[in-house]
Design an enzyme around this catalytic site. Structure first.
Site, short mmCIF file in Angstrom:
data_model
loop_
_atom_site.label_atom_id
_atom_site.label_comp_id
_atom_site.label_asym_id
_atom_site.label_seq_id
_atom_site.Cartn_x
_atom_site.Cartn_y
_atom_site.Cartn_z
N ILE A 147 -19.88 -14.33 23.89
CA ILE A 147 -19.85 -14.73 25.30
C ILE A 147 -21.03 -15.60 25.70
O ILE A 147 -21.13 -16.04 26.85
CB ILE A 147 -19.78 -13.52 26.26
CG1 ILE A 147 -21.04 -12.66 26.17
CG2 ILE A 147 -18.52 -12.71 26.01
CD1 ILE A 147 -21.18 -11.70 27.34
N LEU A 148 -21.97 -15.86 24.79
CA LEU A 148 -23.12 -16.69 25.15
C LEU A 148 -23.11 -18.03 24.44
O LEU A 148 -23.67 -19.01 24.94
CB LEU A 148 -24.43 -15.96 24.83
CG LEU A 148 -24.70 -14.66 25.59
CD1 LEU A 148 -26.02 -14.05 25.15
CD2 LEU A 148 -24.68 -14.88 27.09
N ASP B 247 -17.07 -2.67 5.62
CA ASP B 247 -15.81 -2.48 4.90
C ASP B 247 -14.91 -3.71 5.00
O ASP B 247 -13.97 -3.86 4.24
CB ASP B 247 -15.07 -1.25 5.46
CG ASP B 247 -15.84 0.03 5.16
OD1 ASP B 247 -16.75 -0.02 4.31
OD2 ASP B 247 -15.53 1.06 5.78
N ILE C 258 -15.88 -6.71 4.46
CA ILE C 258 -16.65 -7.78 3.80
C ILE C 258 -15.79 -8.91 3.22
O ILE C 258 -16.21 -10.06 3.16
CB ILE C 258 -17.57 -7.20 2.72
CG1 ILE C 258 -18.49 -8.27 2.15
CG2 ILE C 258 -16.76 -6.55 1.61
CD1 ILE C 258 -19.56 -7.73 1.22
N VAL D 216 -22.28 -20.09 20.24
CA VAL D 216 -21.84 -19.99 18.85
C VAL D 216 -23.06 -19.87 17.94
O VAL D 216 -23.96 -20.72 17.98
CB VAL D 216 -21.04 -21.24 18.43
CG1 VAL D 216 -20.51 -21.06 17.01
CG2 VAL D 216 -19.92 -21.51 19.41
N TYR E 101 -17.18 8.47 12.13
CA TYR E 101 -16.07 7.53 12.09
C TYR E 101 -14.78 8.34 12.09
O TYR E 101 -14.60 9.23 11.27
CB TYR E 101 -16.21 6.75 10.79
CG TYR E 101 -15.40 5.48 10.71
CD1 TYR E 101 -15.97 4.26 11.05
CD2 TYR E 101 -14.09 5.49 10.28
CE1 TYR E 101 -15.24 3.09 10.96
CE2 TYR E 101 -13.35 4.33 10.20
CZ TYR E 101 -13.94 3.12 10.53
OH TYR E 101 -13.23 1.96 10.44
#
Ligand SMILES: Cc1cc2nc3c(=O)[nH]c(=O)nc-3n(C[C@H](O)[C@H](O)[C@H](O)COP(=O)(O)OP(=O)(O)OC[C@H]3O[C@@H](n4cnc5c(N)ncnc54)[C@H](O)[C@@H]3O)c2cc1C
Lengths: 634, 572
Positions: A346-347, A279, A281, A349, A554
């Site tokens: 967190i690891l 949603d 996008i 890019v 949802y």
């Protein structure tokens, strides 16, 4: 929301884009020889250190020029109550631009106790001096310049990247300030730039937080308040090229910073799409999707992001991680893609992704079905899942959401349509005996060849009929999908009137779905009462995705915070309680939003100590000095 | 198993019931506010009614009350022995009762089907489910230790979040006179109980001409299971197995279910309406064979005050003077005690129920009968009383020492009285608090002193619980002297009975209550729990063996009391 409803491009087409188009045309001529499109594969020429002016995708480096600095979406698009006190949507970007929503005011008053008289007064504009100053060493900046990396220390740009779109983040923008914001924003333009930036960051022990579209709803982009090092927001927006399209294998190789709408539009120009339509996008990026394990509305046909990616390239403090080939499936130990998918920045890019593409479908059709009640609706979805004949999208809204959708019915132009509406309503409620306060609606999207769509439609409606479902027209279906992409605009609107809200989601086995929905809503109602919320909350849910063995649910939660001194804390306590309820009902911690910092507290118990340890050891190996220190997940 | 609600049957049933109730009882009193809360609760979540169980009348009564207040008739999970009562059984079934076997033995299928059935009724939420935590009617009118099976079943839908919450409603039913009073006393003395049958109930026709006084039905505040559970348990014990697959409850859940059961029983006790006759019984039993009427009135008033201080929920006829109140209680219970020449005596006449009624048996019968009314006070009195016993035994004012003894007796008596598991210290503090409140002791951080006027209270409490202390001592004595090999419960009951009879005949004890099979079984269970007796499973039941070593070790604690036997009952 369908791509069709998305706005057109925001920025002017610069030289670069024009060049690309030319290339594409050229390569079009060559297609018979090679069905691979060509593209500039090196970094573009660069302007050093000045963000102004340079832009390539939909969004400029200075996003605040066209996007709200303190809310959702484009500056020119928002809900207002016009002079007559009617709801209205401004701007021309969206189909609903300029339309009047005559029922909205009533709905707000009745369901949330909101009122036009009670308006909040958020900060009109940003006071630059409120923004925490940028801390960065000269040596580090010098290294960036030497590497020809575009960056800025401008306060507005830094603040813009200090947050995602959680309620508390937006609330802070309107009425407060973050304790910590990025010190520097950098704009790499290609994979190699990222490699350089990460090297420099390692050298100076600097904290990097990758920034894609900024649509995170898990506090993932927020800077840890106690981070003492320089924090760099690595904005991927300038890495937005499609490197090539491979029609033989139906894949495309794309820079991770490309925004969803650009990707689909550009692929569309060659007759393709990825079909991945979260949603968000309009704003979220390919890299963001990979980093959060995103899910698109039409996953029933195209799959979720993990089904779509064929190859991922990621730059880490240890070096670059990628595979040696693009085989469609491999048995080579645990799939390293799954360390990257959901890694939440967190690891390292994510810089480039090879993604599956499909020909743009020939025909698309909306639809809707009314069920006498939610239980029947879920039973029908379950049956559809069992027969594996799900349309591209199928969503089942509960009664409250149905009524909310109804309140967002735009003023109709002709008497005839409203008459027709009346008749329809009469037929369903009086003739079929549906209780308007109990019934619920499923919205559908079918895609494919015209013939297949019509056939498919019939199959699904036949199943629905077995569960008491009545077809309720295309309009209702389309409006249902509209709701999901204007909801964030509505949230901003509500905040002007003491109404706060948020959404959250989960996934759950089929047999627990109905109970989970009921219990979570009841829990919310109870918590609101206990916490002194004066009006009954708006707590509603929909089943938005279906799988063989379960569904994604949802929730929207909104309430009127008049009379509450610390609404954000109260909201967060209620959401926490709702999450506990979800977990106790056999629901997951998240289906697609992710964990971020918002749901960290539960991750360990959700994946077991050993599982948690595995994740930790990966982090430990890949990024021992915590360069990617956003503090998500672990 | 099974039930079907037929409105016609319900109406007929209600009609018959109201006839029966009107002819048997003076009045049925219901607490209106409790009833309103119940009505509210039924609107919100599934409700489980947990009544105390003193009489067959209990479930008829609740159905009758529900009908009168326009509530959905509760669906009852009751003992299978009703099925013997053909007509009543059918009527009951039609009006919503369903039945389970007393024991399922190894019949897993029956249990599974039954459990599913109860759960589906609960989840549908059309009618409250009703069952007895105590499992069976208490023959002694003391609350029985809870059974967990059914509670497990009804809590399951909440654990699995098939329902948002469940309300547990403790219901305390107290009878001024229990219909089955004599039957129980006989049963306790070992005369086999007649099988429930319609004709049996009809034979009780002559009962219909008698007066059984009033009934008080107290609906406690509905307790939210969700609130009780909040944060107590691992969140996800059921996430990895489909909900319809039965799972053995984890230790954590068992503990929680047990705690809930005790909590609900304690609430039942707290809300139980007490009446003057219970006070009179307690006094009478301490003043056998006879007590002067005026003195009885005086002591009853004194005990009324004490009961109220201890939190007893006393229904005292305020419009009557004390002596009239006592007189009317005596009149209602003229089959147990009589007023002869200004003296109140316990009856001793032949009942003709069994052919051989030896004098000891007859005496015991009336003492147990009378005891069953006194017993209804005991759970209110037990905490201060155990402190009083500890004070008396230790002759010490050192708090620590007193507490140790308190703990010992509390432990021993855990089958006999209802204690919330694992909170000995809290119970001790409550006991001390109540004794302080009535001025019997002075409580300092290190020490406890009996006040001057306190000795009366202390002595009374000691005397009140003496039958239990002494009864357990006799039972221990029997075990340590007389048995060397494995024995069955039957053997044990018989042995204790003959030892006690001997002791009673020779006058070396006056503890008739040790003849009660209830006390015998409780004591045996306690000794098993404490490891003084080992229990072994055999093909046809259990056998027991005394663990002499540990029994002797503990005997010290028991024995310290025996020489203290004061000949005369303490004067008030
Ligand atoms: C209105 C609204 C609707 C939404 N609908 C959906 C939906 O339908 N489906 C869905 O799945 N999600 C949805 N989301 C959530 C959000 O859009 C997704 O999580 C999305 O994938 C985030 O992408 P982004 O580019 O905005 O990433 P950001 O928000 O910028 O970042 C998200 C996280 O990913 C990391 N990250 C971003 N880019 C990279 C990169 N290149 N390399 C490494 N790490 C990176 C960031 O550090 C951060 O931790 C919605 C959000 C909103 C506000």
């Amino acid at each position: 929301m369908a791509a069709a409803a998305a706005p057109g491009g925001g920025g002017s087409d610069g030289f670069q884009t024009a060049a690309h188009r030319r290339l594409r045309i050229l390569s079009g001529h060559l297609r018979s020889a090679s069905e691979t499109y060509l593209s500039a594969s090196q970094c573009r020429g660069r302007t050093v250190a000045t963000p102004e002016g340079s832009q390539s995708g939909t969004f400029p480096k200075r996003r605040q020029e066209i996007l709200k600095w303190n809310g959702w979406g484009y500056n020119d698009s928002k809900f207002i109550f016009n002079k007559k006190g009617q709801g209205e949507f401004t701007g021309k970007r969206y189909r609903i631009g300029g339309l009047i929503f005559p029922l909205l005011k009533d709905w707000v008053e009745k369901n949330l106790g909101g009122s036009l008289e009670h308006k909040t007064t958020p900060k009109a504009s940003l006071n630059i001096s409120d923004v925490p100053p940028s801390i960065a060493s000269e040596e580090f900046l010098q290294d960036l310049q030497n590497a020809k990396i575009s960056y800025t220390q401008e306060a507005e740009s830094r603040l813009f990247r200090a947050h995602g779109h959680c309620l508390h983040e937006i609330f802070l923008l309107r009425e407060g300030m973050f304790k910590r914001v990025p010190d520097v924003v950098v704009w790499p333009e290609c994979h190699d730039d990222v490699v350089k930036i990460v090297e420099i960051a390692c050298k100076h022990n600097i904290c990097i937080i990758p920034y894609g579209g900024g649509t995170s709803v898990t506090s993932a982009l927020e800077c840890p308040a106690d981070e003492k090092r320089t924090i760099v927001s690595l904005d991927t927006s300038q890495m937005n090229r499609i490197h090539w399209i491979d029609e033989k294998n139906l894949t495309a190789h794309v820079d991770a910073g490309i925004v969803g709408q650009d990707l689909e539009r550009q692929l569309g120009e060659s007759g393709y799409c990825t079909g991945h339509e979260p949603d968000s996008i309009e704003f979220s990026t390919l890299g963001g999707w990979v980093a959060t394990r995103a899910s698109g509305m039409k996953k029933n046909i195209y799959g979720n992001i993990e089904d779509l990616v064929v190859h991922i390239k990621m730059v880490t403090p240890r070096g670059v991680i990628q595979k040696s080939c693009q085989g469609p499936r491999m048995s080579t130990g645990p799939d390293i893609h799954h360390f990257i998918l959901g890694s939440e920045g967190i690891l390292g890019v994510i810089t480039e992704v090879t993604i599956k593409i499909r020909p743009v479908p020939e025909y698309q059709k909306y639809g809707s079905v009314v069920f006498p009640n939610f239980e029947k609706g879920v039973a029908c979805l379950r049956e559809v899942a069992k027969q594996r004949c799900a349309p591209a999208s199928i969503r089942l809204m509960d009664n409250a959401q149905f009524q909310f959708g109804y309140a967002l019915k735009p003023q109709v132009a002709s008497i005839f349509t409203s008459l027709l509406d009346g008749l329809k309503k009469f037929y369903i409620t009086k003739f079929k005996g549906f209780d308007p306060n109990v019934l619920c609606v499923a919205t559908l999207v079918f895609e494919g060849s015209r013939e297949k769509v019509l056939q498919h439609e019939k199959q699904v409606y036949d199943i629905a009929a077995k569960f008491g479902g009545l077809a309720a027209g295309e309009d209702n279906g389309q409006r249902g999908y509209m709701l999901t992409f204007i909801i964030a605009y509505l949230r901003d609107f509500g905040m002007d009137y003491y109404l706060i809200g948020e959404s959250f989601e989960t996934s759950v086995p089929w047999d627990r779905t109905v109970d989970l929905c009921k219990n979570v809503k009841e829990r919310i109602a109870r918590e609101c009462k206990e916490k002194g919320v004066q009006f009954p909350p708006f707590a509603t849910c929909r089943v938005t995705q279906m799988y063989d063995s379960g569904a994604c649910v949802y929730f929207y939660l909104g309430f009127n915070y008049r009379g509450i001194s610390d609404p954000v804390r109260v909201y967060e306590e209620i959401e926490t309680a709702a999450r506990e309820e979800i977990l106790a009902n056999g629901g997951s911690l998240s289906h697609h939003h992710g964990v971020g910092k918002l749901r960290k507290q539960w991750l360990k118990e959700c994946v077991s100590d050993v599982g948690f340890g595995m994740l930790k050891s990966i982090k430990q190996f890949v990024d021992p000095n915590n360069i990617f220190g956003s503090g998500n997940l672990l | 198993m099974g039930h079907g609600m037929h409105m016609g049957a319900i109406r007929f049933f209600a009609f018959t019931l109201s006839k029966i109730f009107k002819s048997l009882f003076k009045s049925v009193c219901v607490n209106e506010d409790g009833m309103q809360k119940l009505q509210q609760a039924i609107q919100e979540h599934p409700v489980v009614l947990l009544p105390s169980h003193r009489s067959y009348m209990d479930f008829l009564l609740l159905s009758y009350v529900s009908y009168t207040y326009d509530l959905a008739l509760p669906v009852i999970a009751a003992g299978i022995d009703f099925l013997g009562m053909k007509i009543v059984g059918e009527l009951l079934r039609k009006s919503g009762a369903f039945f389970m076997r007393r024991t399922f033995g190894g019949n897993k299928l029956y249990w599974a089907v039954f459990a599913e059935y109860v759960k589906s009724i609960l989840k549908n939420g059309y009618a409250p489910v009703e069952f007895y935590l105590e499992g069976t009617r208490s023959r002694t009118a003391k609350t029985l230790s809870p059974k967990f099976g059914l509670l497990n079943i009804v809590m399951d839908p909440f654990f699995k979040r098939e329902v948002f919450d469940i309300y547990l409603v403790p219901v305390s039913i107290s009878y001024e006179r229990v219909l089955e009073e004599f039957l129980y006393a006989y049963e306790l003395l070992g005369v086999p109980k007649p099988k429930e049958s319609t004709s049996g109930l009809l034979k009780a026709r002559k009962i219909l001409n008698e007066d059984f006084g009033s009934i008080h039905v107290y609906f406690g505040q509905p307790v939210s299971l969700r609130t009780l559970e909040a944060g107590r348990m691992n969140r996800y014990p059921f996430n990895l197995v489909p909900r319809h697959v039965p799972q053995k409850p984890s230790e954590e859940i068992q503990k929680f279910v047990s705690d809930v059961a005790y909590k609900m029983e304690l609430l039942q006790i707290e809300n139980m309406v007490l009446n003057p006759w219970m006070l009179i019984s307690a006094i009478l039993l301490q003043n056998l064979p006879a007590i002067d009427f005026e003195l009885l009135v005086e002591k009853t008033l004194w005990l009324k005050n004490l009961t109220q201080i201890f939190g007893g929920f006393l229904d005292w006829p305020d419009n009557l003077c004390a002596s009239k109140a006592v007189r009317s209680a005596l009149a209602l219970h003229s089959n147990i005690a009589s007023l002869v020449n200004g003296q109140v005596i316990l009856n001793n006449k032949e009942m003709g129920f069994v052919t051989t009624e030896e004098p000891i048996f007859r005496r015991a019968l009336f003492i147990l009968l009378c005891g069953s009314y006194r017993n209804q006070l005991l759970n209110i009195f037990v905490r201060p009383a155990l402190v009083a016993i500890a004070l008396q035994i230790t002759h010490s004012s050192r708090k620590e020492e007193v507490y140790n003894h308190f703990s010992f007796w509390r432990d021993i008596f855990s089958e006999e009285f209802i204690f919330f598991p694992g909170i000995s210290l809290k119970d001790f503090e409550e006991g001390c608090f109540l004794l302080t409140k009535c001025g019997a002791i002075q409580d300092t951080p290190q020490q406890i002193f009996v006040t001057e006027k306190g000795s009366t209270v202390i002595a009374f409490l000691n005397a009140m619980f003496k039958p239990f202390v002494e009864g357990y001592q006799i039972i221990c004595r029997y075990l340590s002297n007389e048995t060397n090999e494995a024995f069955t419960e039957k053997h044990f009951v018989f042995g204790v009975r003959s030892l006690a009879s001997q002791l009673l005949e020779t006058g070396s004890t006056h503890c008739y209550e040790v003849l009660s099979s209830d006390m015998q079984k409780n004591a045996l269970a306690a000794l098993v729990r404490l490891g003084m007796v080992a229990r072994m499973k055999t093909t046809d039941g259990f056998t027991y063996r005394v663990n002499k070593e540990s029994l002797n070790k503990t005997a010290g604690m028991f024995e310290s009391r025996i020489p203290v036997r004061k000949a005369v009952a303490a004067r008030l």
